[in-house]
Write a protein that holds these residues in place. Structure first.
Motif, PDB file in Angstrom:
ATOM      1  N   UNK A  13      20.565  47.354  67.440  1.00 56.96           N
ATOM      2  CA  UNK A  13      19.854  46.392  66.594  1.00 56.96           C
ATOM      3  C   UNK A  13      18.352  46.373  66.836  1.00 56.96           C
ATOM      4  N   UNK A  14      17.899  46.907  67.956  1.00 62.11           N
ATOM      5  CA  UNK A  14      16.462  46.956  68.260  1.00 62.11           C
ATOM      6  C   UNK A  14      15.746  48.037  67.445  1.00 62.11           C
ATOM      7  N   UNK A  15      16.491  49.013  66.943  1.00 62.22           N
ATOM      8  CA  UNK A  15      15.886  50.122  66.206  1.00 62.22           C
ATOM      9  C   UNK A  15      15.679  49.694  64.761  1.00 62.22           C
ATOM     10  N   UNK A  16      14.442  49.800  64.286  1.00 63.77           N
ATOM     11  CA  UNK A  16      14.104  49.408  62.917  1.00 63.77           C
ATOM     12  C   UNK A  16      13.894  50.668  62.076  1.00 63.77           C
ATOM     13  N   UNK A  17      14.927  51.048  61.323  1.00 65.62           N
ATOM     14  CA  UNK A  17      14.879  52.240  60.475  1.00 65.62           C
ATOM     15  C   UNK A  17      14.653  51.780  59.044  1.00 65.62           C
ATOM     16  N   UNK A  18      13.633  52.321  58.402  1.00 66.48           N
ATOM     17  CA  UNK A  18      13.271  51.909  57.042  1.00 66.48           C
ATOM     18  C   UNK A  18      13.157  53.110  56.125  1.00 66.48           C
ATOM     19  N   UNK A  19      13.260  52.816  54.845  1.00 69.67           N
ATOM     20  CA  UNK A  19      13.067  53.802  53.785  1.00 69.67           C
ATOM     21  C   UNK A  19      11.596  53.801  53.381  1.00 69.67           C
ATOM     22  N   UNK A  20      11.034  54.969  53.182  1.00 67.53           N
ATOM     23  CA  UNK A  20       9.658  55.082  52.721  1.00 67.53           C
ATOM     24  C   UNK A  20       9.475  56.308  51.847  1.00 67.53           C
ATOM     25  N   UNK A  21       8.364  56.339  51.118  1.00 65.89           N
ATOM     26  CA  UNK A  21       8.053  57.454  50.231  1.00 65.89           C
ATOM     27  C   UNK A  21       6.820  58.193  50.745  1.00 65.89           C
TER      28      UNK A  21
END
Length: 115
Positions: A13-21
């Motif tokens: 839960x500490x890992x912040x994975x996001x979508x980006x362009x």
């Protein structure tokens, strides 16, 4: 194949994975291994920079407009004269020279978290 040690759900839960362009790409001539310098739009998180060793499978032109997944909560990392602000995620090939980027299969809003 070696499996890394088990982690807890709290660790994950500490890992912040996001979508980006990807909005800009240029050659990273001072890197030890062939790399690109990327600028990635993460929506409300802003544009973040990253260095990525993905030159063997992707041209600069092919990357513009591609959505990728990246870890956005690592501290900045200096690579030569460049500061990487996120870690673009990919799958290593057999010799680790070829990296296949992880991408959403359908368009997603920039900045949305992986869950």
């Amino acid at each position: 194949m070696i499996i890394k040690p088990e982690i807890s759900w709290a660790d994950f839960e500490k890992i912040d994975i996001r979508c980006g362009t990807v909005v800009a790409v240029k050659d990273f001539e001072k890197a030890r291994n062939p790399s690109y310098q990327l600028e990635i739009d993460f929506g409300g998180l802003g544009i973040k920079k990253s260095s990525a060793q993905i030159t063997s499978l992707y041209s600069k032109e092919d990357l513009i407009g591609k959505q990728i997944l990246a870890v956005v909560n690592f501290p900045r990392k200096q690579i030569a004269n460049f500061f990487s602000e996120c870690l673009v995620l990919g799958v290593y090939g057999e010799d680790k020279a070829e990296v296949t980027l992880l991408m959403p299969s359908l368009p997603a809003k920039n900045g949305m978290p992986v869950g």
